[in-house]
Each structure stands twice: as structure tokens, then as C-alpha cells.
Write a protein that holds these residues in place. Structure first.
Motif, PDB file in Angstrom:
ATOM      1  N   GLU A  45       6.665  13.211  28.595  1.00  0.00           N
ATOM      2  CA  GLU A  45       6.998  14.160  29.548  1.00  0.00           C
ATOM      3  C   GLU A  45       6.260  15.587  29.424  1.00  0.00           C
ATOM      4  O   GLU A  45       5.596  15.840  30.143  1.00  0.00           O
ATOM      5  CB  GLU A  45       8.502  14.286  29.949  1.00  0.00           C
ATOM      6  N   ARG A  84       2.576  14.889  29.899  1.00  0.00           N
ATOM      7  CA  ARG A  84       2.340  14.882  31.420  1.00  0.00           C
ATOM      8  C   ARG A  84       2.286  16.182  32.016  1.00  0.00           C
ATOM      9  O   ARG A  84       1.473  16.266  32.862  1.00  0.00           O
ATOM     10  CB  ARG A  84       3.555  13.740  32.066  1.00  0.00           C
ATOM     11  N   ARG A  85       3.292  16.766  31.758  1.00  0.00           N
ATOM     12  CA  ARG A  85       3.349  18.403  32.331  1.00  0.00           C
ATOM     13  C   ARG A  85       1.964  19.088  32.027  1.00  0.00           C
ATOM     14  O   ARG A  85       1.446  19.635  33.000  1.00  0.00           O
ATOM     15  CB  ARG A  85       4.526  19.060  31.888  1.00  0.00           C
ATOM     16  N   SER A  86       1.656  19.118  30.531  1.00  0.00           N
ATOM     17  CA  SER A  86       0.728  20.141  30.341  1.00  0.00           C
ATOM     18  C   SER A  86      -0.637  19.461  30.794  1.00  0.00           C
ATOM     19  O   SER A  86      -1.534  20.262  30.976  1.00  0.00           O
ATOM     20  CB  SER A  86       0.812  20.266  28.726  1.00  0.00           C
ATOM     21  N   PHE A 113      -5.417  17.277  34.904  1.00  0.00           N
ATOM     22  CA  PHE A 113      -5.697  15.971  34.937  1.00  0.00           C
ATOM     23  C   PHE A 113      -4.479  15.064  35.706  1.00  0.00           C
ATOM     24  O   PHE A 113      -3.459  15.579  35.688  1.00  0.00           O
ATOM     25  CB  PHE A 113      -5.551  15.517  33.242  1.00  0.00           C
ATOM     26  N   ASP A 114      -4.929  14.014  36.116  1.00  0.00           N
ATOM     27  CA  ASP A 114      -3.913  13.074  36.715  1.00  0.00           C
ATOM     28  C   ASP A 114      -3.463  12.056  35.728  1.00  0.00           C
ATOM     29  O   ASP A 114      -4.316  11.196  35.185  1.00  0.00           O
ATOM     30  CB  ASP A 114      -4.432  12.466  37.865  1.00  0.00           C
ATOM     31  N   ILE A 115      -2.294  11.963  35.519  1.00  0.00           N
ATOM     32  CA  ILE A 115      -1.627  10.831  34.743  1.00  0.00           C
ATOM     33  C   ILE A 115      -1.336   9.773  35.520  1.00  0.00           C
ATOM     34  O   ILE A 115      -0.246   9.867  36.306  1.00  0.00           O
ATOM     35  CB  ILE A 115      -0.188  11.644  34.150  1.00  0.00           C
ATOM     36  N   THR A 120      -1.141  17.554  33.442  1.00  0.00           N
ATOM     37  CA  THR A 120      -1.162  18.043  34.797  1.00  0.00           C
ATOM     38  C   THR A 120      -1.633  19.295  35.105  1.00  0.00           C
ATOM     39  O   THR A 120      -2.297  19.786  36.000  1.00  0.00           O
ATOM     40  CB  THR A 120       0.002  17.576  35.382  1.00  0.00           C
ATOM     41  N   ASP A 121      -0.876  20.217  34.384  1.00  0.00           N
ATOM     42  CA  ASP A 121      -1.242  21.741  34.475  1.00  0.00           C
ATOM     43  C   ASP A 121      -2.852  21.754  34.421  1.00  0.00           C
ATOM     44  O   ASP A 121      -3.610  22.788  34.553  1.00  0.00           O
ATOM     45  CB  ASP A 121      -0.541  22.590  33.372  1.00  0.00           C
ATOM     46  N   GLN A 122      -3.452  21.140  33.221  1.00  0.00           N
ATOM     47  CA  GLN A 122      -4.607  21.231  33.070  1.00  0.00           C
ATOM     48  C   GLN A 122      -5.694  20.832  33.664  1.00  0.00           C
ATOM     49  O   GLN A 122      -6.947  20.835  33.669  1.00  0.00           O
ATOM     50  CB  GLN A 122      -4.968  20.755  31.393  1.00  0.00           C
TER      51      GLN A 122
END
Lengths: 209, 209
Positions: free
Chosen positions: A11, A14-16, A22-24, A18-20
Motif C-alpha cells: 500500500e 502504491r500510494r507513493s 505511475f499507474d499500479i 501513484t504520487d510519482q
DNA sequence: CGAGAAATGGGCCGAATGACCTATACGGGC
DNA sequence: GCCCGTATAGGTCATTCGGCCCATTTCTCG
């Protein structure tokens, strides 16, 4: 895509990520699932933990790379281990990071590996170098089988000395040299100096100059 | 900062790195100048060619890193050479790229090394792995000094056979074995079987099992 | 204090080793 | 055809090597 057996770590990643930006596209909890999901989702990059249940990250990497060489895989690990690093890169991993690196570092690593380059954490680059450097001393010597004096004799023999020459250099009699050698033969299960020296080299007791 | 002895390459790098959003604070034409300029300009990152006049890139890297460990240095080279790679990273380089990589790759590498990570071109990562893997066959055998038969004798000796045993296994007389050994001693500049076997191991002629 | 390991030394002996000489046979290359 | 390297083999010789018996001294560890 993420592959790690710790929910919290997944998790967080995924969060970091996504912030950067990227799509998980998916998360796997073990090596088997990673292999299945990689096939199904065709991610560009996989962040893969080394230690996972069922199938470990290295083996999963190998299998995924066989079927889909285009998928870049960055290994994550808790500890800098040269052995595992070598195995991982041989398996086809494009990167190898220790887990205490920042999300920025991971993001940079992802951008690096999608360009076909390889990323190593500095600790790992260092340990890799160590491994390259130490072509000798492979065994930390679980216990000292050979005494100091015996080692001296062995090293001199390896350096080309005959029994009389060893005796001369160590200021002892030829007989003593022979006694040391006899003791060495027993300990190394060798029957002559040639075998003793070879065995000592294999065991890292002495070094080729 | 750039350090390369080819003006065209420096100018190309300067333009593309500037396009990528980096500031080029200085250019050096050889290793000496690189060391002086690094001290004067305190760049964040240096792109350093390996082969330069006066002082080569590896040595310049070593000296700069001693005084200013905070300066990240990315080595650029024409060819993937494990030896130089090892030397470069031991000298403190944070990255090692072959020169045919894209400006995007170089930019990514710079962003990676300023974060403290290490970047290797994939060819180099591969060759590094090769080096780790091959603990044997270090020399490609510039020329065959030892004949096939002599090699057989040497290998059997290394495997623990005495002269009579070698003779038995090769179905030849002890005398012939001794003749081969005498020839081997000459060629390897050894005076006994122990030295001959060690020298053969060093030269990669025979392998420790 | 005594046990045991390490380091030193001796003698004896047979086998292995390496140096030196020679020789024959079979290839390939000039 | 001849030379050279390779592989084969013999002989002689002094030296080395390794196995086997033994002893003394010193040192550490329990």
C-alpha cells in the motif's frame, strides 16, 4: 505492478508510486501470483520483493523474463546480499534496491530501468565490487584447521620453495618442515604437497601471488 | 561538469544536457583539468570520460572523490570493459555508461546518481555478472603453450594422481609422463609439479574441481 | 597441576621425483 | 626431402619426498 507479501509495504508503494505519476495495474502477494498477474496484466515494470512465499522473487523474475523479456523487473530487498544480487540479475532483473531507499529513488529507478539500464543501490554496488575483488578469501574460515606455522610452510611451498628452502627461510630443520607437512596432509586430506597446496588454495588458506 | 578530450563530444553533451534541464558549469579536456575544475566549481555531477590524456578518468575520479566525496561521477566509456568498470567503481564512480546510450539515458543516469544510487549500462551489468560467474577460465589463452597431452597430464596431477597413476590412466609409461612433465616445467618455468600445477591454474590451463 | 596442542627435532627407509642423456615414430610445413 | 614439434620410450643418478617410529619444549586451557 507490485509483488510483495506485506500488505503495508504494497500500500505504501502504491500510494507513493501513484504520487510519482505511475499507474499500479496490479499487486501480487507471492511469486506464483506475480507470474500469473504479469502474464495477464503485461505491466511495463514490476517492483518485486526478493523474499516471498511459494516462489521467491528471483525465481519469479526468471520465469517472467523467459516469457516476457520486455517486462522490466526491479528487485527490492531488506538486506544487501551479493549472492542474491548476482542471482537476481542473472535471472533478468534490471534493478536491485534495498528497501530503505526513498520513494524518489524508487521512482528514478523505475524511469531508469524502462530505458533499459540497470540500477543498483550503492551498498549493493559496493558489495558487488567486494565480490569481484575478493577472488581470494572466499571462506571466512569457520575454524582454523591449519596452524600459523603450517600456513607459513604451505605459503612458502606454494611460492616455489622446496623442503630445504623452506627450512632455511624459517630457520628450522628440514625435519620440522616435513613434520608440518605431514600434519598438513592429514588435515587437508592430501597425500603430497601438490594436493595440499591445491586444497589450501581452494579453501582460501593461501593465495596465488 | 563535463570531462572529455573530444570537443565534439563535449559540445554534444553540453547541448543535450542543457536541453534536459541541467546546467553545465564547466568542461575539462583531461584528467588534471578535471581535478582542478572540480575543486574550483564544485559541480553536483561530473560526466567523465575514461580515456583522457595526462590523467585518466579513473584516477581523476579517485582523486576527486578523496577530496570531495559529495561530487557524483558518471564514467563514460567507448567499450564495455569489466576491468575498467571495477576500477572505476572502486575509485568512487557512481555510474558507468557506454557512450552509445541516448541523451535520455544519460539524463536519467544523472538524476539517479544524484540520489546516491548507482547506474550501470546493461551491457556492463552483464559483463560484471560474467566476471563474477567465471571464477574459472580467466585467460582466453593467448596461445596454446601446453600441448593437449601435456594438459591431460597436468590435469591428472592436479586431480591428485602421482606419476605412476598418470601413466596407468593414460596407458603410457612412467617415463613418458616424466618427459611430458619435463616439457611442462620448461614451458611454465616451473621446477616441480607443484609449481607447474599452480602456474597452470593461474593461467587458466587447468581448473580446480 | 595435568592434559593436550603446537613447534621443534632425530633416524630410517622405500618410493617418487627431477635432471641429464639418448632414441624412434609420426605428422605437417617449407 | 628435410626439419621441427609431438608423443612415445629407455637408462642413470642424486635428491627429494612421505611414512613411520620417536623425543623435547613451551604454552594454553580447564
Amino acid at each position: 505492478m507490485l509483488a510483495d507479501d506485506h500488505r503495508m509495504l504494497r500500500e505504501g508503494l502504491r500510494r507513493s508510486m501513484t504520487d510519482q505519476g505511475f499507474d499500479i495495474v496490479g499487486e501480487a502477494r507471492d511469486g506464483d501470483e506475480a507470474i500469473r498477474l504479469a502474464e495477464e496484466l503485461q505491466p511495463e515494470v514490476i517492483l518485486m520483493d526478493v523474499t516471498m512465499p511459494e516462489v521467491d522473487g528471483v525465481e519469479a523474475t526468471r520465469q517472467i523474463k523467459i516469457s516476457y523479456p520486455g517486462i522490466a523487473i526491479v528487485m527490492l530487498t531488506m538486506h544487501a546480499d551479493q549472492e542474491v544480487l548476482a542471482a537476481a540479475i542473472r535471472a533478468g532483473a534490471s534493478g536491485y534496491l534495498v528497501k530503505d531507499c526513498s520513494t524518489d529513488e524508487i521512482a528514478t529507478a523505475i524511469r531508469t530501468v524502462v530505458r533499459g539500464e540497470t540500477v543498483l543501490s550503492p551498498q549493493l554496488a559496493a558489495s558487488m565490487l567486494e565480490e569481484v575483488r575478493k577472488l581470494e578469501e572466499p571462506s571466512p574460515d569457520e575454524e582454523r584447521v591449519i596452524t600459523k606455522r603450517e600456513e607459513e610452510v604451505l605459503q612458502l611451498i606454494a611460492n616455489g620453495c622446496s623442503t630445504p628452502e623452506v627450512a632455511e627461510r624459517l630457520f628450522i630443520s628440514q625435519k620440522t618442515v616435513k613434520n608440518h607437512l605431514a600434519s598438513i596432509y592429514q588435515k587437508l586430506e592430501a597425500r603430497d604437497r601438490t594436493q595440499a597446496v591445491l586444497q589450501a588454495v581452494r579453501m582460501g588458506i593461501i593465495h596465488l601471488e
